[in-house]
Design a protein around this motif. Structure first.
Motif, PDB file in Angstrom:
ATOM      1  N   GLY A  23       0.819  -1.204   0.000  1.00 30.03           N
ATOM      2  CA  GLY A  23       0.000   0.000   0.000  1.00 30.03           C
ATOM      3  C   GLY A  23       0.855   1.257   0.000  1.00 30.03           C
ATOM      4  N   LYS A  24       1.896   1.256   0.834  1.00 35.44           N
ATOM      5  CA  LYS A  24       2.823   2.389   0.865  1.00 35.44           C
ATOM      6  C   LYS A  24       3.507   2.556  -0.500  1.00 35.44           C
ATOM      7  N   TYR A  25       3.843   1.424  -1.119  1.00 35.64           N
ATOM      8  CA  TYR A  25       4.470   1.446  -2.449  1.00 35.64           C
ATOM      9  C   TYR A  25       3.567   2.183  -3.445  1.00 35.64           C
ATOM     10  N   TYR A  26       2.287   1.803  -3.513  1.00 34.40           N
ATOM     11  CA  TYR A  26       1.378   2.426  -4.481  1.00 34.40           C
ATOM     12  C   TYR A  26       1.117   3.897  -4.157  1.00 34.40           C
ATOM     13  N   LEU A  27       1.253   4.257  -2.888  1.00 29.96           N
ATOM     14  CA  LEU A  27       1.096   5.658  -2.509  1.00 29.96           C
ATOM     15  C   LEU A  27       2.288   6.489  -2.963  1.00 29.96           C
ATOM     16  N   GLN A  28       3.491   5.937  -2.815  1.00 24.54           N
ATOM     17  CA  GLN A  28       4.714   6.715  -3.054  1.00 24.54           C
ATOM     18  C   GLN A  28       5.173   6.720  -4.510  1.00 24.54           C
ATOM     19  N   VAL A  29       4.873   5.654  -5.250  1.00 24.81           N
ATOM     20  CA  VAL A  29       5.308   5.596  -6.648  1.00 24.81           C
ATOM     21  C   VAL A  29       4.471   6.581  -7.481  1.00 24.81           C
TER      22      VAL A  29
ATOM     23  N   TRP B 120       2.237   8.286 -10.331  1.00 21.87           N
ATOM     24  CA  TRP B 120       1.192   7.707 -11.179  1.00 21.87           C
ATOM     25  C   TRP B 120       1.757   7.246 -12.518  1.00 21.87           C
ATOM     26  N   LEU B 121       2.674   8.011 -13.074  1.00 23.45           N
ATOM     27  CA  LEU B 121       3.272   7.684 -14.372  1.00 23.45           C
ATOM     28  C   LEU B 121       3.952   6.322 -14.361  1.00 23.45           C
ATOM     29  N   PHE B 122       4.440   5.889 -13.178  1.00 25.32           N
ATOM     30  CA  PHE B 122       5.154   4.609 -13.064  1.00 25.32           C
ATOM     31  C   PHE B 122       4.317   3.528 -12.387  1.00 25.32           C
TER      32      PHE B 122
ATOM     33  N   LYS C  63      -5.489   2.052  -5.035  1.00 26.56           N
ATOM     34  CA  LYS C  63      -4.912   0.738  -4.719  1.00 26.56           C
ATOM     35  C   LYS C  63      -4.245   0.777  -3.349  1.00 26.56           C
ATOM     36  N   ALA C  64      -3.579   1.890  -3.077  1.00 26.82           N
ATOM     37  CA  ALA C  64      -2.919   2.039  -1.777  1.00 26.82           C
ATOM     38  C   ALA C  64      -3.941   1.908  -0.650  1.00 26.82           C
ATOM     39  N   GLU C  65      -5.057   2.608  -0.785  1.00 29.82           N
ATOM     40  CA  GLU C  65      -6.080   2.558   0.265  1.00 29.82           C
ATOM     41  C   GLU C  65      -6.632   1.147   0.425  1.00 29.82           C
ATOM     42  N   ALA C  66      -6.910   0.473  -0.684  1.00 32.03           N
ATOM     43  CA  ALA C  66      -7.470  -0.883  -0.616  1.00 32.03           C
ATOM     44  C   ALA C  66      -6.494  -1.845   0.076  1.00 32.03           C
ATOM     45  N   LEU C  67      -5.233  -1.746  -0.255  1.00 37.37           N
ATOM     46  CA  LEU C  67      -4.232  -2.632   0.345  1.00 37.37           C
ATOM     47  C   LEU C  67      -4.049  -2.352   1.836  1.00 37.37           C
ATOM     48  N   LEU C  68      -4.085  -1.088   2.205  1.00 34.12           N
ATOM     49  CA  LEU C  68      -3.933  -0.751   3.619  1.00 34.12           C
ATOM     50  C   LEU C  68      -5.137  -1.207   4.430  1.00 34.12           C
ATOM     51  N   ARG C  69      -6.299  -1.171   3.832  1.00 30.18           N
ATOM     52  CA  ARG C  69      -7.478  -1.697   4.531  1.00 30.18           C
ATOM     53  C   ARG C  69      -7.388  -3.228   4.638  1.00 30.18           C
ATOM     54  N   SER C  70      -6.757  -3.874   3.656  1.00 28.88           N
ATOM     55  CA  SER C  70      -6.512  -5.323   3.751  1.00 28.88           C
ATOM     56  C   SER C  70      -5.555  -5.635   4.892  1.00 28.88           C
ATOM     57  N   CYS C  71      -4.544  -4.794   5.052  1.00 28.29           N
ATOM     58  CA  CYS C  71      -3.604  -4.945   6.162  1.00 28.29           C
ATOM     59  C   CYS C  71      -4.359  -4.869   7.488  1.00 28.29           C
TER      60      CYS C  71
END
Length: 256
Positions: free
Chosen positions: A170-176, A178-180, A186-194
């Protein structure tokens, strides 16, 4: 104790005194042994990793064990975990060297047990730390390997380390950017999964708060930061929980 039979057997008061002294020496020996054992136990040392020299001592023991037995899976992944902790808290000059050692140990763990999540997860964490410590262009080369390693860890065991791979991805999708391939949704969804794995995860609540700030939802972010401050501390994750509580306090002040 058998050698005491070589001494003359005392009588009367002398006998009682000798017995008391023998008992005292025996107890002292037991106490000294119990005090000395943590110095030889890397897990005990690493539990007190906020004292950096103890984390370093633990890492060196795991490194030595891995050198003695190249199939020691536990030593491999634990050394990788320790190196990223040391790198993030040690001097700037030696930081990258720590992450290199951490990546090497994690790759050894993967080679030993490819179907276990530990090596994949700690390889990703060390690569992420290395990317953060590098210039942007150099750091970008770790982008895909980090994502693939975290996805592998989740696939192998989504509950490993209390769902930490979900948090890290989740942190990865937040920090990368958008172009890459970055994505705040996705970050929010993954963090809620955590947080579905561990509702008390200080790391999960903190990264979710960061994501909500990035998504212009400050009230929800404040709620998550409150959850960080309420997170219980335990023996295993106490240092990390305290770290995220300090971060949460700073972010709350920023939000006002």
């Amino acid at each position: 104790m058998a050698s005491m039979g070589l001494l003359p057997r005392p009588h009367g008061r002398a006998s009682a005194l000798a017995s008391a002294l023998a008992w005292a020496f025996a107890c002292t020996g037991l106490v000294l042994a119990s005090q000395a054992s943590p110095a030889e136990d890397p897990d005990a040392l690493f539990r007190d990793r906020e004292q950096l020299e103890w984390a370093v001592a633990a890492a060196e023991i795991w490194d030595a064990r891995l050198a003695a037995d190249t199939r020691d899976f536990g030593a491999a992944w634990k050394a990788a975990r320790a190196r990223v902790w040391i790198g993030e808290r040690g001097g700037r000059d030696g930081r990258k060297a720590q992450y290199e050692r951490g990546m090497s140990a994690a790759r050894r763990a993967i080679a030993i047990e490819p179907a276990r999540p530990e090596g994949h997860f700690w390889l990703a964490v060390n690569m992420g730390a290395m990317a953060s410590a590098s210039p942007i262009r150099a750091g970008l080369k770790y982008r895909v390997p980090i994502r693939e390693s975290l996805e592998a860890a989740i696939r192998l065991d989504p509950t490993y380390n209390r769902g930490a791979a979900h948090c890290a991805l989740g942190k990865y999708y937040l920090q990368v950017p958008w172009l890459f391939g970055g994505s705040k949704s996705k970050a929010e969804a993954l963090l809620r999964s955590c947080l579905a794995v561990d509702a008390d995860s200080a790391m999960g609540h903190y990264f979710l708060a960061q994501t909500l700030v990035a998504r212009s939802r400050p009230d929800e972010a404040r709620h998550e930061l409150g959850k960080v401050l309420e997170s219980p501390e335990d023996v295993e994750f106490g240092p990390e929980t305290r770290l995220y509580k300090r971060k949460a306090e700073r972010l709350l002040k920023k939000l006002g």
